[in-house]
Scaffold this motif. Structure first.
Motif, PDB file in Angstrom:
ATOM      1  N   GLY A  31     -21.199  -3.361  17.890  1.00  0.00           N
ATOM      2  CA  GLY A  31     -22.413  -4.006  18.395  1.00  0.00           C
ATOM      3  C   GLY A  31     -23.516  -3.053  18.789  1.00  0.00           C
ATOM      4  O   GLY A  31     -24.539  -3.479  19.308  1.00  0.00           O
ATOM      5  N   GLY A  32     -23.343  -1.756  18.547  1.00  0.00           N
ATOM      6  CA  GLY A  32     -24.468  -0.853  18.737  1.00  0.00           C
ATOM      7  C   GLY A  32     -24.584  -0.268  20.132  1.00  0.00           C
ATOM      8  O   GLY A  32     -23.792  -0.563  21.025  1.00  0.00           O
ATOM      9  N   ASP A  33     -25.608   0.585  20.295  1.00  0.00           N
ATOM     10  CA  ASP A  33     -25.787   1.386  21.513  1.00  0.00           C
ATOM     11  C   ASP A  33     -25.755   0.540  22.782  1.00  0.00           C
ATOM     12  O   ASP A  33     -25.048   0.850  23.739  1.00  0.00           O
ATOM     13  CB  ASP A  33     -27.128   2.135  21.460  1.00  0.00           C
ATOM     14  CG  ASP A  33     -27.179   3.135  20.320  1.00  0.00           C
ATOM     15  OD1 ASP A  33     -26.166   3.272  19.604  1.00  0.00           O
ATOM     16  OD2 ASP A  33     -28.235   3.779  20.153  1.00  0.00           O
ATOM     17  N   ALA A  34     -26.546  -0.541  22.780  1.00  0.00           N
ATOM     18  CA  ALA A  34     -26.700  -1.320  24.004  1.00  0.00           C
ATOM     19  C   ALA A  34     -25.390  -2.006  24.376  1.00  0.00           C
ATOM     20  O   ALA A  34     -24.993  -2.017  25.548  1.00  0.00           O
ATOM     21  CB  ALA A  34     -27.813  -2.349  23.830  1.00  0.00           C
ATOM     22  N   ALA A  35     -24.709  -2.549  23.369  1.00  0.00           N
ATOM     23  CA  ALA A  35     -23.443  -3.226  23.635  1.00  0.00           C
ATOM     24  C   ALA A  35     -22.407  -2.218  24.133  1.00  0.00           C
ATOM     25  O   ALA A  35     -21.658  -2.488  25.074  1.00  0.00           O
ATOM     26  CB  ALA A  35     -22.942  -3.934  22.378  1.00  0.00           C
ATOM     27  N   VAL A  36     -22.383  -1.045  23.510  1.00  0.00           N
ATOM     28  CA  VAL A  36     -21.425  -0.022  23.925  1.00  0.00           C
ATOM     29  C   VAL A  36     -21.670   0.358  25.385  1.00  0.00           C
ATOM     30  O   VAL A  36     -20.752   0.394  26.207  1.00  0.00           O
ATOM     31  CB  VAL A  36     -21.514   1.220  23.001  1.00  0.00           C
ATOM     32  CG1 VAL A  36     -20.728   2.390  23.592  1.00  0.00           C
ATOM     33  CG2 VAL A  36     -20.987   0.888  21.610  1.00  0.00           C
ATOM     34  N   SER A  37     -22.937   0.583  25.749  1.00  0.00           N
ATOM     35  CA  SER A  37     -23.240   0.960  27.136  1.00  0.00           C
ATOM     36  C   SER A  37     -22.855  -0.143  28.100  1.00  0.00           C
ATOM     37  O   SER A  37     -22.332   0.115  29.186  1.00  0.00           O
ATOM     38  CB  SER A  37     -24.732   1.265  27.313  1.00  0.00           C
ATOM     39  OG  SER A  37     -25.169   2.126  26.332  1.00  0.00           O
ATOM     40  N   ALA A  38     -23.139  -1.391  27.698  1.00  0.00           N
ATOM     41  CA  ALA A  38     -22.865  -2.515  28.599  1.00  0.00           C
ATOM     42  C   ALA A  38     -21.369  -2.650  28.850  1.00  0.00           C
ATOM     43  O   ALA A  38     -20.928  -2.771  29.988  1.00  0.00           O
ATOM     44  CB  ALA A  38     -23.425  -3.801  28.009  1.00  0.00           C
ATOM     45  N   ILE A  39     -20.573  -2.597  27.788  1.00  0.00           N
ATOM     46  CA  ILE A  39     -19.127  -2.777  27.933  1.00  0.00           C
ATOM     47  C   ILE A  39     -18.496  -1.584  28.653  1.00  0.00           C
ATOM     48  O   ILE A  39     -17.581  -1.721  29.451  1.00  0.00           O
ATOM     49  CB  ILE A  39     -18.462  -2.976  26.544  1.00  0.00           C
ATOM     50  CG1 ILE A  39     -19.004  -4.240  25.864  1.00  0.00           C
ATOM     51  CG2 ILE A  39     -16.951  -3.036  26.668  1.00  0.00           C
ATOM     52  CD1 ILE A  39     -18.608  -5.542  26.509  1.00  0.00           C
ATOM     53  N   ARG A  40     -19.061  -0.406  28.396  1.00  0.00           N
ATOM     54  CA  ARG A  40     -18.471   0.805  28.967  1.00  0.00           C
ATOM     55  C   ARG A  40     -18.563   0.869  30.487  1.00  0.00           C
ATOM     56  O   ARG A  40     -17.895   1.675  31.111  1.00  0.00           O
ATOM     57  CB  ARG A  40     -19.161   2.034  28.380  1.00  0.00           C
ATOM     58  CG  ARG A  40     -18.424   2.610  27.220  1.00  0.00           C
ATOM     59  CD  ARG A  40     -19.009   3.960  26.889  1.00  0.00           C
ATOM     60  NE  ARG A  40     -18.273   4.590  25.812  1.00  0.00           N
ATOM     61  CZ  ARG A  40     -18.748   5.620  25.129  1.00  0.00           C
ATOM     62  NH1 ARG A  40     -19.941   6.102  25.428  1.00  0.00           N
ATOM     63  NH2 ARG A  40     -18.029   6.154  24.170  1.00  0.00           N
ATOM     64  N   ARG A  41     -19.399   0.011  31.059  1.00  0.00           N
ATOM     65  CA  ARG A  41     -19.489   0.022  32.515  1.00  0.00           C
ATOM     66  C   ARG A  41     -18.183  -0.462  33.152  1.00  0.00           C
ATOM     67  O   ARG A  41     -17.932  -0.208  34.310  1.00  0.00           O
ATOM     68  CB  ARG A  41     -20.674  -0.818  32.991  1.00  0.00           C
ATOM     69  CG  ARG A  41     -22.017  -0.094  32.770  1.00  0.00           C
ATOM     70  CD  ARG A  41     -23.182  -0.940  33.212  1.00  0.00           C
ATOM     71  NE  ARG A  41     -23.228  -2.163  32.427  1.00  0.00           N
ATOM     72  CZ  ARG A  41     -23.647  -3.324  32.887  1.00  0.00           C
ATOM     73  NH1 ARG A  41     -24.061  -3.430  34.119  1.00  0.00           N
ATOM     74  NH2 ARG A  41     -23.673  -4.380  32.094  1.00  0.00           N
ATOM     75  N   ALA A  42     -17.388  -1.173  32.364  1.00  0.00           N
ATOM     76  CA  ALA A  42     -16.084  -1.595  32.893  1.00  0.00           C
ATOM     77  C   ALA A  42     -15.083  -0.463  32.670  1.00  0.00           C
ATOM     78  O   ALA A  42     -14.874  -0.045  31.523  1.00  0.00           O
ATOM     79  CB  ALA A  42     -15.617  -2.861  32.185  1.00  0.00           C
ATOM     80  N   PRO A  43     -14.463   0.044  33.727  1.00  0.00           N
ATOM     81  CA  PRO A  43     -13.575   1.205  33.578  1.00  0.00           C
ATOM     82  C   PRO A  43     -12.280   0.866  32.857  1.00  0.00           C
ATOM     83  O   PRO A  43     -11.805  -0.264  32.911  1.00  0.00           O
ATOM     84  CB  PRO A  43     -13.265   1.623  35.017  1.00  0.00           C
ATOM     85  CG  PRO A  43     -14.055   0.736  35.894  1.00  0.00           C
ATOM     86  CD  PRO A  43     -14.576  -0.414  35.103  1.00  0.00           C
ATOM     87  N   LEU A  44     -11.759   1.879  32.172  1.00  0.00           N
ATOM     88  CA  LEU A  44     -10.459   1.769  31.500  1.00  0.00           C
ATOM     89  C   LEU A  44      -9.404   2.445  32.374  1.00  0.00           C
ATOM     90  O   LEU A  44      -9.741   3.266  33.222  1.00  0.00           O
ATOM     91  CB  LEU A  44     -10.521   2.496  30.146  1.00  0.00           C
ATOM     92  CG  LEU A  44     -11.406   1.912  29.053  1.00  0.00           C
ATOM     93  CD1 LEU A  44     -11.508   2.905  27.890  1.00  0.00           C
ATOM     94  CD2 LEU A  44     -10.824   0.594  28.568  1.00  0.00           C
ATOM     95  N   PRO A  45      -8.130   2.125  32.147  1.00  0.00           N
ATOM     96  CA  PRO A  45      -7.085   2.911  32.824  1.00  0.00           C
ATOM     97  C   PRO A  45      -7.251   4.381  32.442  1.00  0.00           C
ATOM     98  O   PRO A  45      -7.741   4.676  31.339  1.00  0.00           O
ATOM     99  CB  PRO A  45      -5.787   2.344  32.249  1.00  0.00           C
ATOM    100  CG  PRO A  45      -6.135   0.995  31.719  1.00  0.00           C
ATOM    101  CD  PRO A  45      -7.557   1.082  31.282  1.00  0.00           C
ATOM    102  N   PRO A  46      -6.831   5.274  33.278  1.00  0.00           N
ATOM    103  CA  PRO A  46      -7.088   6.710  33.023  1.00  0.00           C
ATOM    104  C   PRO A  46      -6.618   7.188  31.657  1.00  0.00           C
ATOM    105  O   PRO A  46      -7.266   8.024  31.044  1.00  0.00           O
ATOM    106  CB  PRO A  46      -6.313   7.400  34.150  1.00  0.00           C
ATOM    107  CG  PRO A  46      -6.232   6.373  35.234  1.00  0.00           C
ATOM    108  CD  PRO A  46      -6.184   5.034  34.564  1.00  0.00           C
ATOM    109  N   GLY A  47      -5.525   6.664  31.143  1.00  0.00           N
ATOM    110  CA  GLY A  47      -5.011   7.165  29.877  1.00  0.00           C
ATOM    111  C   GLY A  47      -5.549   6.449  28.648  1.00  0.00           C
ATOM    112  O   GLY A  47      -5.191   6.778  27.524  1.00  0.00           O
ATOM    113  N   ALA A  48      -6.429   5.464  28.853  1.00  0.00           N
ATOM    114  CA  ALA A  48      -6.916   4.670  27.718  1.00  0.00           C
ATOM    115  C   ALA A  48      -8.170   5.285  27.110  1.00  0.00           C
ATOM    116  O   ALA A  48      -8.795   6.166  27.697  1.00  0.00           O
ATOM    117  CB  ALA A  48      -7.181   3.241  28.174  1.00  0.00           C
TER     118      ALA A  48
END
Lengths: 439, 395
Positions: free
Chosen positions: A210-227
Motif C-alpha cells: 500500500g505504499g509509503d503512507a500505509a507503511v508508516s501508518a501501520i508501522r506505528r503499531a509495535p511488533l514483538p521484539p523478534g518479529a
C-alpha cells in the motif's frame, strides 16, 4: 489472551511514543471484526487470534496446502468470471499444480542439508485496497511456508475480492482441510489502531503493502521484539525498448509487443507501482522516430479496442498534469493518441521527476544506451521492463547501479506479474525460518 | 478549477476603486475593446465568434509576449496555427483552470500587480492565485457593470445581502465570499445584511429593510446555498413580501443538488414563500472575474458579448454539438494581466440552443447553456493505498 494483547500494545506504544493515544472505546470492549474467510461472521478479534494460535503446526509445502491450491486453481481457471478478469486468470496460473510443484522442486534443489526449514508462526498481511489480487499472492506464499495467516481486507469490496473469498470459504469447508482451515483468517475491520496493534503484537511477520503512507501508518503499531516487517513502499517503474528492434519488428511481433505493453500499462490504470511510466528508446534517433511512429498509434488503437477508457476526471487530471510537466520540467513535445495514451517527450532524463497521473501517460526519451539510466535511477525505481535489448546490457546496467535502484528487470508483458521475487526480496524465503542443524 | 465562486466584482476594493479612478491606459498590445461596448446579448453567434476570435488571438499574442510560462506552454502544447490571425475560436489554446493553483502566471511585472485574488473551493485545497493590475480590474468592473445594469437598470437599488456583515470584518484578507459580496455592493445602495454572525435570520433587520424599501425594486444578493439554507428555510412562514426584489445569486448547485433542490424548485419555493419572482443565477469563477454568465428568464445561462463558452467532447476535445454534454471551456477578452482569457474548467455543461433573431429564447442571441455539474471525482486505483493511509493517519 483477549486482554493480554491490547495491554502489551498499550505498554509498548507508551514507551515508543506518547503522542498516539489509543482511540476511545475500542480497546475496552472486546473489539469485533468481520470475518470473510474461512466463513462469514462477526466475531471477537480475541477468538480469531485464539484459534489461529491453537491451530496445529504445519511445515513448508505441506500436502494440504498443495491440495487446496490445486483445487483453487482448477476452479479459478475454469470459472467464466475469470475470463472477464485477466488478473484472476493470472492468479489461477500462479497457483496451478505444475507451478507450485516447480516452486517446490526449486526449493528442494536449493536446500542445504544442515538447514531445516520451518514456518515462522503467525503472519499478518495488510494488502492494498485497490489492487484486488495482491492479498492472494501475499497469502499463498505464506501458506506454502506453512504459516498461520491473518489477512486484513479493505472495506472497499470488489466483485473480484468477493468472488475469491467465497471460493476460499467453499474450498476450506472440506473436512480433510480442517487443519489448514484453522490457520486462515481473512477479515475486515475499520481503521482501528487498537485492533492493528493487537494483531501486530502477536505476529512473527507483518507484510505491509500500500505504499509509503500505509507503511508508516501501520508501522506505528509495535511488533514483538523478534518479529519483522516486510514493507512495500511506493515505487516507480520504467520501460526500455530497443529502437531498431521495434522499428524492424514484423507485423505479428509488433502486435504481440502491443498486447504485452497494454497489459503492463493499463491493468490498474497505470497506477500500479510496476506499470511503466517512462519509456526509453535505446538506439539512434532515426530508428526511435520510426519505432514510435509504429508503436504508439498501434498501442492506442489496441487500448481503444480493449475498451480502455479512462473517465473524464482522470483525463482532465492527465491534461493538467501535462501543462504542469511542461512548466516544471524539460518536456519538449506532447503527442495525444486519443483518450487512452498521451506521450510527453523529454530532451533528457536530467530533471525528470517521478510524479505521474496514471491513466495512460508515458514520458519518453531517446538515449544511446542504458548507461543513461545510471545516474537517474534511485532506490525508488522498481521494475524495468524491456524489449529488444540483449541480456548482457541489462545485467551490466544492474551491476553498474550496484543496488542504487531496480529490483526487477523483466520482459515486456510481465510488469504486473507477481512472483516470488519482489522488491528485492525472495518472498518465499522471507516467510520461513531456517533452523541450523549441522551434521 | 472553476470554483463557481461568486466573485462578480472581485476584490471589490480594486473593482470599486478602479471604477472611480480615471481609466488606465491598456497594455501596448492591440486590445479590441469594441466587444465591451457591443450589445450584451445582441450579437449573432457567427459575428460574435469572428470578433471574439480576433480579440483573443491578439490577447494570446500579448500573453505569449508578456508571460514566459504561457509562451512555453503554447510552444510545446500547441501548433502556431492556434494563434494565427485566421484561427477559429475553437482552435485557440486553453489553460486548465487547475494550473492557477500550482503556478504563478502573470503577464505584468510584479510591480504592476494591484490585487491578488485567491480562491479555494473545497476545504484543504490549494487556492488559485489570480494577478490583477489596474487595467484588468477596470475592465472587469466595467464588464460587470454592463451585465448587472442589464437586469438592475441604471440606478443603484437598495440592497439586501443574504450573509453576515462579519464577512467583511477583516478588510485585508477577504474570503472569496467576502470579495464577492463586496464586489456586488458597488451595484447596490444602503446595504443591509440579512443574517447575524451565527447565520440566523436577522428578522428585525430584514423587517426594517422591507418597511423602508419593500415597495420599490430592490436588489437581493447571496450565495445560492446560503439563500436556500440560511434565508429561505428560516423565512418560511414569516410572511415576508419580496415581490419587488431582484435576486442575484451564484456559487453552484452542488450542495443543493445533494438536497434534491434544482433551479426550478429553488425559484418556485422562493416565489411561494416570499413572492419573489425575479431570480437570476449566474455562473462565474475567480479565474475569470467579470465574465459572468447570467441566467435568462428561461433559466438558461447566456454569455455576454465579450465572453463565450465552448462545450468540448471529453473523448475528442473537439467542440460538442448543441445538446451534447461536455467539458466547459470559457473564453473572455477581459484578462490582460494574467493568461486567463481561455480556460478549460472542471465543470460539465451543455449548450441547449444557439439563439437566433426571430426564434424563442428571451430575445437573446448567441449560446444558451446549462451547467450540469462538476466532473465527478476519479476513483483512485493502484497499489499506493493513500486513501486508507490517510484514514489511518486521521485517527
Amino acid at each position: 489472551m483477549s486482554t493480554s494483547a491490547p495491554d502489551q500494545a498499550t505498554t509498548t506504544a507508551d514507551a515508543a511514543a506518547s503522542a498516539s493515544a489509543p482511540p476511545p472505546g475500542s480497546s475496552e470492549a472486546a473489539p469485533m471484526v468481520s470475518l470473510w474467510v474461512p466463513e462469514r461472521a462477526e466475531v471477537p478479534l480475541a477468538s480469531v487470534l485464539a484459534s489461529l494460535s491453537a491451530a496445529p503446526p504445519s511445515h513448508p509445502f505441506a500436502d494440504d496446502a498443495l491440495e487446496l491450491l490445486d483445487r483453487f486453481s482448477r476452479r479459478l481457471l475454469a470459472d467464466p468470471i475469470s475470463r472477464a478478469h485477466p488478473e484472476l486468470m493470472t492468479l489461477g496460473f500462479f497457483t496451478r499444480k505444475a507451478e507450485v510443484q516447480r516452486a517446490k522442486a526449486e526449493r528442494l534443489a536449493a536446500a542445504r542439508p544442515e538447514l531445516v526449514e520451518v514456518p515462522l508462526g503467525l503472519v499478518f498481511h495488510v494488502p492494498p485496497a485497490n489492487v484486488d489480487t495482491i492479498f492472494m499472492y501475499s497469502w499463498v506464499q505464506s501458506l506454502l511456508a506453512g504459516n498461520a495467516n491473518l489477512v486484513r481486507l479493505s472495506a472497499r469490496r470488489s466483485p473480484v475480492v468477493d468472488h475469491l473469498c467465497e471460493l476460499l470459504c467453499e474450498l476450506l469447508a472440506a473436512p480433510e482441510l480442517a487443519a489448514l482451515r484453522a490457520r486462515v483468517a481473512m477479515l475486515h475491520y475499520g481503521h482501528d489502531d487498537a485492533i492493528t496493534a493487537a494483531i501486530s503484537a502477536r505476529c512473527a511477520l507483518r507484510v505491509i503493502w500500500g505504499g509509503d503512507a500505509a507503511v508508516s501508518a501501520i508501522r506505528r503499531a509495535p511488533l514483538p521484539p523478534g518479529a519483522r516487517d516486510l514493507p512495500f513502499a511506493d515505487r516507480y517503474s520504467l520501460l526500455a525498448l530497443g529502437a531498431a528492434a521495434v522499428a524492424e519488428a514484423s507485423a505479428a511481433e509488433l502486435a504481440t509487443l502491443v498486447e504485452r505493453l497494454f497489459n503492463d500499462l493499463y491493468w490498474f490504470d497505470q497506477a500500479g507501482c510496476s506499470s511503466p511510466r517512462l519509456c526509453l528508446w535505446v538506439g539512434p534517433r532515426v530508428a526511435a522516430e520510426a519505432a514510435r511512429a509504429r508503436l504508439w498509434p498501434a498501442l492506442a488503437a489496441f487500448a481503444e479496442q480493449r475498451g480502455y477508457h479512462p473517465d473524464v476526471a482522470m483525463r482532465l487530471a492527465k491534461d493538467v498534469f501535462c501543462y504542469r510537466a511542461v512548466l516544471d520540467g524539460t518536456v519538449v513535445a506532447r503527442a495525444v493518441y486519443g483518450p487512452a495514451l498521451t506521450v510527453l517527450e523529454v530532451a533528457s532524463l536530467d530533471g525528470l521527476g517521478r510524479e505521474h497521473p496514471g491513466a495512460g501517460l508515458l514520458f519518453e526519451a531517446v538515449v544511446d544506451g542504458l548507461g543513461a539510466l545510471a545516474t537517474w535511477v534511485t532506490r525508488k525505481d522498481q521494475t524495468l521492463t524491456h524489449f529488444g535489448l540483449p541480456r548482457d546490457q541489462l545485467v551490466a546496467l544492474v551491476q553498474r547501479l550496484a543496488g542504487r535502484g531496480l529490483d526487477r528487470v523483466v520482459p515486456v508483458g510481465q510488469a504486473l506479474q507477481m512472483s516470488r521475487w519482489w522488491d528485492g526480496y525472495d518472498l518465499a524465503s522471507e516467510m520461513i525460518r531456517r533452523v541450523h542443524v549441522p551434521a | 478549477m472553476s470554483e463557481e465562486i461568486a466573485t462578480p466584482g472581485a476584490g471589490g476594493a480594486p473593482a470599486g476603486a478602479a471604477a472611480s479612478t480615471a481609466p488606465v491606459a491598456p497594455p501596448s498590445s492591440a486590445l479590441d475593446d469594441s466587444l465591451l461596448d457591443a450589445p450584451l446579448f445582441g450579437l449573432a453567434q457567427p459575428e460574435k465568434e469572428r470578433r471574439l476570435a480576433a480579440a483573443l488571438v491578439a490577447l494570446t499574442a500579448h500573453h505569449r509576449a508578456a508571460c514566459p510560462e504561457y509562451r512555453r506552454l503554447t510552444d510545446v502544447l500547441y501548433a502556431p496555427r492556434a494563434w494565427d490571425p485566421a484561427a477559429a475560436l475553437t482552435e485557440l489554446p486553453y489553460l486548465p483552470v487547475g494550473l492557477f493553483k500550482s503556478h504563478r502566471l502573470a503577464s505584468v511585472p510584479a510591480s504592476e500587480i494591484s490585487t491578488t485574488l485567491t480562491s479555494s473551493g473545497t476545504t484543504g485545497q490549494v487556492p488559485s492565485q489570480i494577478f490583477l493590475d489596474k487595467v484588468t480590474s477596470h475592465r472587469q468592473s466595467r464588464a460587470l457593470a454592463a451585465i448587472m445594469g442589464h437586469i438592475l437598470g441604471p440606478r443603484r437599488l437598495p440592497m439586501l445581502i443574504i450573509d453576515t456583515s462579519d464577512l467583511l470584518k477583516n478588510r485585508t484578507a477577504f474570503s472569496a465570499r467576502g470579495a464577492g459580496v463586496l464586489g456586488m455592493m458597488t451595484f447596490g445602495a444602503q446595504a443591509r445584511f440579512a443574517l447575524d454572525p451565527a447565520m440566523a435570520l436577522d428578522v428585525a433587520a430584514v423587517g426594517e429593510f422591507l418597511a423602508k424599501h419593500g415597495r420599490q425594486p430592490f436588489l437581493i444578493f447571496g450565495f445560492t446555498f446560503m439563500v436556500w439554507t440560511a434565508f429561505l428555510e428560516q423565512a418560511r412562514g414569516l410572511g415576508l413580501d419580496l415581490s419587488q426584489g431582484i435576486l442575484v445569486h451564484s456559487g453552484g448547485w452542488k450542495k443543493l443538488a445533494d438536497r434534491a433542490v434544482d433551479n426550478p424548485t429553488f425559484k418556485a419555493e422562493l416565489r411561494r414563500a416570499t413572492g419573489l419572482r425575479r431570480v437570476y443565477n449566474f455562473y462565474g469563477m475567480v479565474e475569470q472575474v467579470g465574465s459572468v454568465f447570467l441566467e435568462g428568464e428561461d433559466g438558461l445561462l447566456y454569455p455576454p458579448a465579450f465572453a463565450d463558452v465552448i462545450v468540448r467532447d471529453p473523448d475528442t476535445m473537439l467542440e460538442a454539438a448543441p445538446g451534447q454534454v461536455g467539458i466547459l471551456q470559457t473564453v473572455s477578452v477581459l484578462p490582460t494581466s494574467y493568461p486567463g482569457h481561455s480556460l478549460l474548467t472542471e465543470d460539465l455543461g451543455v449548450v441547449e440552443r444557439v439563439g437566433q433573431a426571430g426564434l424563442p429564447g428571451c430575445g437573446r442571441l448567441g449560446k444558451a447553456f446549462r451547467v450540469v455539474g462538476r466532473v465527478p471525482r476519479a476513483e483512485l486505483r493502484g497499489c499506493s493505498d493513500t486513501h486508507a493511509a490517510q484514514r489511518e493517519h486521521a485517527r
